[in-house]
Design a protein around this motif. Structure first.
Motif, PDB file in Angstrom:
ATOM      1  N   VAL A 233      35.265 -90.630  71.312  1.00 61.26           N
ATOM      2  CA  VAL A 233      36.475 -91.056  72.014  1.00 61.26           C
ATOM      3  C   VAL A 233      36.063 -91.525  73.407  1.00 61.26           C
ATOM      4  O   VAL A 233      35.428 -90.766  74.145  1.00 61.26           O
ATOM      5  N   GLU A 234      36.416 -92.744  73.727  1.00 63.40           N
ATOM      6  CA  GLU A 234      36.068 -93.301  75.029  1.00 63.40           C
ATOM      7  C   GLU A 234      37.332 -93.700  75.775  1.00 63.40           C
ATOM      8  O   GLU A 234      38.305 -94.150  75.167  1.00 63.40           O
ATOM      9  N   GLN A 235      37.292 -93.536  77.088  1.00 61.13           N
ATOM     10  CA  GLN A 235      38.447 -93.874  77.915  1.00 61.13           C
ATOM     11  C   GLN A 235      38.002 -94.703  79.106  1.00 61.13           C
ATOM     12  O   GLN A 235      36.822 -94.693  79.484  1.00 61.13           O
ATOM     13  N   ASP A 236      38.964 -95.408  79.724  1.00 56.71           N
ATOM     14  CA  ASP A 236      38.696 -96.093  80.983  1.00 56.71           C
ATOM     15  C   ASP A 236      38.095 -95.078  81.954  1.00 56.71           C
ATOM     16  O   ASP A 236      38.620 -93.984  82.102  1.00 56.71           O
ATOM     17  N   PRO A 237      37.033 -95.453  82.636  1.00 54.43           N
ATOM     18  CA  PRO A 237      36.365 -94.467  83.503  1.00 54.43           C
ATOM     19  C   PRO A 237      37.177 -94.062  84.719  1.00 54.43           C
ATOM     20  O   PRO A 237      37.039 -92.944  85.207  1.00 54.43           O
ATOM     21  N   GLY A 238      38.021 -94.965  85.233  1.00 58.10           N
ATOM     22  CA  GLY A 238      38.782 -94.633  86.431  1.00 58.10           C
ATOM     23  C   GLY A 238      37.870 -94.414  87.624  1.00 58.10           C
ATOM     24  O   GLY A 238      36.693 -94.760  87.565  1.00 58.10           O
ATOM     25  N   PRO A 239      38.324 -93.806  88.742  1.00 62.44           N
ATOM     26  CA  PRO A 239      39.717 -93.375  88.912  1.00 62.44           C
ATOM     27  C   PRO A 239      40.657 -94.554  89.174  1.00 62.44           C
ATOM     28  O   PRO A 239      40.220 -95.615  89.595  1.00 62.44           O
TER      29      PRO A 239
ATOM     30  N   CYS B  51      42.164 -96.226  75.485  1.00 63.22           N
ATOM     31  CA  CYS B  51      41.308 -95.263  74.796  1.00 63.22           C
ATOM     32  C   CYS B  51      40.887 -95.883  73.468  1.00 63.22           C
ATOM     33  O   CYS B  51      41.717 -96.504  72.786  1.00 63.22           O
ATOM     34  N   THR B  52      39.630 -95.716  73.111  1.00 62.05           N
ATOM     35  CA  THR B  52      39.174 -96.165  71.796  1.00 62.05           C
ATOM     36  C   THR B  52      38.522 -94.985  71.078  1.00 62.05           C
ATOM     37  O   THR B  52      37.953 -94.096  71.720  1.00 62.05           O
ATOM     38  N   TYR B  53      38.603 -94.986  69.758  1.00 60.49           N
ATOM     39  CA  TYR B  53      38.010 -93.918  68.972  1.00 60.49           C
ATOM     40  C   TYR B  53      37.171 -94.521  67.852  1.00 60.49           C
ATOM     41  O   TYR B  53      37.424 -95.628  67.389  1.00 60.49           O
ATOM     42  N   SER B  54      36.165 -93.773  67.406  1.00 57.21           N
ATOM     43  CA  SER B  54      35.190 -94.344  66.471  1.00 57.21           C
ATOM     44  C   SER B  54      35.460 -93.976  65.010  1.00 57.21           C
ATOM     45  O   SER B  54      35.052 -94.696  64.112  1.00 57.21           O
ATOM     46  N   ASN B  55      36.158 -92.862  64.767  1.00 56.78           N
ATOM     47  CA  ASN B  55      36.382 -92.408  63.400  1.00 56.78           C
ATOM     48  C   ASN B  55      37.652 -93.054  62.835  1.00 56.78           C
ATOM     49  O   ASN B  55      38.761 -92.659  63.181  1.00 56.78           O
ATOM     50  N   SER B  56      37.466 -94.029  61.968  1.00 54.35           N
ATOM     51  CA  SER B  56      38.620 -94.767  61.437  1.00 54.35           C
ATOM     52  C   SER B  56      39.522 -93.906  60.567  1.00 54.35           C
ATOM     53  O   SER B  56      40.657 -94.270  60.296  1.00 54.35           O
ATOM     54  N   ALA B  57      39.024 -92.749  60.131  1.00 55.77           N
ATOM     55  CA  ALA B  57      39.834 -91.874  59.276  1.00 55.77           C
ATOM     56  C   ALA B  57      40.650 -90.864  60.090  1.00 55.77           C
ATOM     57  O   ALA B  57      41.365 -90.050  59.517  1.00 55.77           O
TER      58      ALA B  57
ATOM     59  N   LEU C 276      43.954 -87.221  79.375  1.00 54.66           N
ATOM     60  CA  LEU C 276      42.980 -87.052  78.301  1.00 54.66           C
ATOM     61  C   LEU C 276      43.507 -87.654  77.005  1.00 54.66           C
ATOM     62  O   LEU C 276      44.620 -87.344  76.579  1.00 54.66           O
ATOM     63  N   CYS C 277      42.701 -88.484  76.403  1.00 53.63           N
ATOM     64  CA  CYS C 277      43.007 -89.040  75.083  1.00 53.63           C
ATOM     65  C   CYS C 277      42.402 -88.092  74.043  1.00 53.63           C
ATOM     66  O   CYS C 277      41.226 -87.706  74.176  1.00 53.63           O
ATOM     67  N   VAL C 278      43.157 -87.710  73.041  1.00 54.14           N
ATOM     68  CA  VAL C 278      42.695 -86.719  72.071  1.00 54.14           C
ATOM     69  C   VAL C 278      42.953 -87.237  70.660  1.00 54.14           C
ATOM     70  O   VAL C 278      44.046 -87.724  70.356  1.00 54.14           O
ATOM     71  N   VAL C 279      41.963 -87.095  69.807  1.00 55.99           N
ATOM     72  CA  VAL C 279      42.047 -87.582  68.436  1.00 55.99           C
ATOM     73  C   VAL C 279      41.784 -86.421  67.494  1.00 55.99           C
ATOM     74  O   VAL C 279      40.808 -85.683  67.664  1.00 55.99           O
ATOM     75  N   LEU C 280      42.651 -86.268  66.505  1.00 60.08           N
ATOM     76  CA  LEU C 280      42.459 -85.225  65.489  1.00 60.08           C
ATOM     77  C   LEU C 280      41.752 -85.848  64.294  1.00 60.08           C
ATOM     78  O   LEU C 280      42.204 -86.872  63.769  1.00 60.08           O
ATOM     79  N   ASP C 281      40.655 -85.218  63.882  1.00 59.69           N
ATOM     80  CA  ASP C 281      39.849 -85.840  62.829  1.00 59.69           C
ATOM     81  C   ASP C 281      40.568 -85.807  61.475  1.00 59.69           C
ATOM     82  O   ASP C 281      41.637 -85.236  61.335  1.00 59.69           O
TER      83      ASP C 281
ATOM     84  N   ASN D 132      39.471 -80.683  63.741  1.00 60.89           N
ATOM     85  CA  ASN D 132      38.691 -80.888  64.956  1.00 60.89           C
ATOM     86  C   ASN D 132      39.390 -81.869  65.893  1.00 60.89           C
ATOM     87  O   ASN D 132      39.555 -83.036  65.570  1.00 60.89           O
ATOM     88  N   PHE D 133      39.792 -81.363  67.057  1.00 60.08           N
ATOM     89  CA  PHE D 133      40.375 -82.212  68.095  1.00 60.08           C
ATOM     90  C   PHE D 133      39.237 -82.722  68.965  1.00 60.08           C
ATOM     91  O   PHE D 133      38.510 -81.924  69.556  1.00 60.08           O
ATOM     92  N   VAL D 134      39.104 -84.032  69.055  1.00 62.33           N
ATOM     93  CA  VAL D 134      38.039 -84.617  69.862  1.00 62.33           C
ATOM     94  C   VAL D 134      38.645 -85.178  71.144  1.00 62.33           C
ATOM     95  O   VAL D 134      39.564 -86.009  71.089  1.00 62.33           O
ATOM     96  N   PHE D 135      38.127 -84.731  72.274  1.00 60.59           N
ATOM     97  CA  PHE D 135      38.669 -85.109  73.571  1.00 60.59           C
ATOM     98  C   PHE D 135      37.859 -86.226  74.198  1.00 60.59           C
ATOM     99  O   PHE D 135      36.621 -86.204  74.169  1.00 60.59           O
ATOM    100  N   GLY D 136      38.546 -87.177  74.792  1.00 56.66           N
ATOM    101  CA  GLY D 136      37.874 -88.147  75.638  1.00 56.66           C
ATOM    102  C   GLY D 136      37.526 -87.519  76.972  1.00 56.66           C
ATOM    103  O   GLY D 136      37.993 -86.421  77.283  1.00 56.66           O
ATOM    104  N   PRO D 137      36.736 -88.199  77.783  1.00 55.11           N
ATOM    105  CA  PRO D 137      36.304 -87.645  79.068  1.00 55.11           C
ATOM    106  C   PRO D 137      37.405 -87.617  80.109  1.00 55.11           C
ATOM    107  O   PRO D 137      37.280 -86.938  81.123  1.00 55.11           O
ATOM    108  N   GLY D 138      38.499 -88.345  79.864  1.00 53.77           N
ATOM    109  CA  GLY D 138      39.612 -88.338  80.811  1.00 53.77           C
ATOM    110  C   GLY D 138      39.565 -89.500  81.781  1.00 53.77           C
ATOM    111  O   GLY D 138      38.488 -90.017  82.107  1.00 53.77           O
ATOM    112  N   THR D 139      40.747 -89.897  82.230  1.00 52.66           N
ATOM    113  CA  THR D 139      40.887 -90.911  83.279  1.00 52.66           C
ATOM    114  C   THR D 139      41.716 -90.301  84.395  1.00 52.66           C
ATOM    115  O   THR D 139      42.823 -89.807  84.146  1.00 52.66           O
ATOM    116  N   ARG D 140      41.162 -90.335  85.590  1.00 58.25           N
ATOM    117  CA  ARG D 140      41.858 -89.717  86.710  1.00 58.25           C
ATOM    118  C   ARG D 140      42.802 -90.718  87.364  1.00 58.25           C
ATOM    119  O   ARG D 140      42.433 -91.867  87.628  1.00 58.25           O
TER     120      ARG D 140
END
Lengths: 110, 110
Positions: free
Chosen positions: B4-10, B23-29, B87-92, B97-105
């Motif tokens: 999970v990737e997010q805009d770096p900000g701040p 936010c973009t995520y890699s797991n298409s499922a 925080l962008c969060v994706v459930l697999d 499994n909840f996968v968290f992005g690094p966050g954008t401030r």
């Protein structure tokens, strides 16, 4: 409803000491999680428990053990603390989808 | 590639501005998507779930594009109290499994 509670809120340990972080939820959720969050970094999963009696490793399990004591409680144990384990630890629980977090434990290992 | 990737900000914006986070995520499922906010030294709190058709909650609008594996959050009429890390969060696809992005401030300035 307290939601997710964690104890203690703060802890300072010396290298090599052990301790257990406690977590409890009153939302009747099946799944519970332990995360750590380091400065400037995202949440990283240490262990999770999909249901009472089961536990699974997450992304960073080394140096930790967990116990799912019953449906309400999920504890995290550091057997021999290391400075690299200085972090903020969050417990979370989840019903079907959304996750709810406890207030965190700030741990410093010197 | 991170899951999970997010805009770096701040992001530093004046009160009343409109701001958008990506936010973009890699797991298409992946099956479920969320936005959380985290205030300094506090636990993450659920802001909103993200539905396929897009959804709105007051000044907040979330969009999901499954084909592009992309999630967005739009905040209109920013308030000082919106200052936080998002925080962008994706459930697999296993639903555990909840996968968290690094966050954008975000800092909203008077």
């Amino acid at each position: 409803n307290a939601g997710v509670t964690q104890t203690p809120k703060f802890q300072v340990l010396k290298t090599g000491q052990s301790m257990t972080l406690q977590c409890a939820q009153d939302m009747n959720h099946n799944s519970m999680y332990w995360y750590r969050q380091d400065p400037g970094m995202g949440l990283r999963l240490i262990y999770y428990s999909a249901s009472e009696g089961t536990t699974d490793k997450g992304e960073v399990p080394n140096g930790y053990n967990v116990s799912r004591l019953n449906k309400r409680e999920f504890s995290l144990r550091l057997e021999s603390a290391a400075p690299s384990q200085t972090s903020v630890y969050f417990c979370a629980s989840s019903g079907y989808y959304e996750q709810y977090f406890g207030p965190g434990t700030r741990l410093t290992v010197t | 590639r991170k899951e999970v990737e997010q805009d770096p900000g701040p992001f530093n914006v004046p009160e009343g501005a409109t701001v958008a986070f990506n936010c973009t995520y890699s797991n298409s499922a992946s099956q479920s998507f969320f936005w959380y906010r985290q205030d300094c030294r506090k636990e993450p709190k659920l802001l909103m779930s993200v539905y396929s058709s897009g959804n709105e909650d007051g000044r907040f609008t979330a969009q999901l594009n499954r084909a592009s594996q992309y999630i967005s959050l739009l905040i209109r009429d920013s308030k000082l109290s919106d200052s936080a890390t998002y925080l962008c969060v994706v459930l697999d696809n296993y639903g555990q499994n909840f996968v968290f992005g690094p966050g954008t401030r975000l800092s909203v300035l008077p």
